[in-house]
Scaffold this motif. Sequence first.
Motif: not given
Length: 522
Positions: A480-498
């Motif tokens: 999607a070409g988003v800033p790395m910080e946004v990718a890290g944020f969304i990734g951390n939310v996924a990790g929280a669910e996992a």
Amino acid sequence: MLPTRDAIGESPPQSGGVRRKILPISRLAGIVEESSSKGLKTVHCHGVFDPIHVGHIRHFEQARKFGDVLVVTVTPDRHVNKGPHRPIFPEQLRAEAVAALEVVDYVGINEWPTAVECIRALKPTVYVKGGEFRSGFDRTGALGAEAEAVESLGGRIDFTDDITFSASRLVNRHLGVFSEEARDYLIDFTARFAPADVVSVLERVQQTKVLVVGDAIVDEYVYCEAIGKSSKEPTLVVKQQFMERFAGGALAVANHLASFVDRVDLVTMLGTDEHSERFVRDQLRPQVLPRFLHRPDAPTILKRRYVESYFLNKLFEVYELEDTRLDPALEDAFALEAGRGLEEYDLVLACDFGHGTVGAPTIRRLCDGARYLVLNTQSNAGNLGYHTVSHYPRADFVCVAENEMRLEARDRRGDLREIMLQVAERLHVDRMVVTRGKHGCLTYSRADGFREVPAFAGQVVDRVGAGDAFLSVASLCMVAGVPMEVAGFIGNVAGAEAVATVGNRTPLQRATFLRHLEHLLK
């Protein structure tokens, strides 16, 4: 204040009798039916109400004006989908808080995932939602089903228009669910990135063509009860209770991705046991199209974890695998299959657990032919010290855990940022994320430099699978070409669910995950 109860033969609760308003749905259905026979109109409101605030109170007061009897049903804990840290208050306390309001006549705790079945049981005259639903947009799709249910029973749906507050915003900012660091970060993050833009990232990637290449792993959890020490040996003795199996490794990554894109192609290696292949096929989501090769001299990789069932403490693990080098002919066949149509994929993920599936010929094909290559090399007891990202000459995005990054540099205590810069130069990679468990993640890109993103996990049940969930959504963010910080944020939310569930028991669910993001960003 509540003459309608007298009219239908129910006595109003005495002082301190708030709990008397809370009734099973079946009992409420009888009360509504009786009130209807007396010509009274029943108004039904439904929600999580966690916690109750002035917006809810105004909503109930206005809803009551649509009829004579106000019945409020509360979403049960198991179906609250605002993130693993919710609800703050359990269902019984939320029901009591609603029942304590004088304007509310009766309260029930719903028994189903949505209000549809509850509507069918109660048959209200008017079903009332807040003004924010007037547009008809509802990510879960429940609103349309609820409207259809009430209208099919001769009722109607209506909306209130009054002051609104976000319970999620109150929780995120003031109730201490997250650390002070995480709360401050959320305030700063939402000031710099529009929440709607963040949520839309995973809505823009639906048609992305994805290929996952890597190790198929079956995760087996054997739950036990500790009995004691053996009478003759210094050995812990446990009693086996039950067992669960999940699709892990590259299978788990493919399942996570399949929630967000139309199709995921998967190239992996299985053993020759038909039972294992049937299990794997049954566990994969319909959007995952697997291409299996079979290793005749080995089982499908299985990692068996013996777990004390009360506290979910892992006692020990047993691996069933053959991690010697593949037969050269099979190694070449796997590389050929992984490279088939490689240039057609928008995103290629190398999910390499170091158990022999991904050999040198496959690595060369992926590095030479992938338009956008994501690299994840995981360290584990079976490969520790022998498996690092330097097996690959290039990548477009690297996503590994901190210990894996430090293992690559053979540097346990050095500055992590310096290590990442060295690896980025060696692999010619522009974007990188290092996950750091309870410390969140550290992102890097040549354009934006380094950004630290805190963790948002609440209850941690099991850390197994958190990295796979992070990798999956972070990789889509790259497309999607988003800033790395946004990718890290969304990734951390996924990790929280996992980490809120056992292993890879439940892959990410698109609607639930996006709602989690929305509520976190309020």
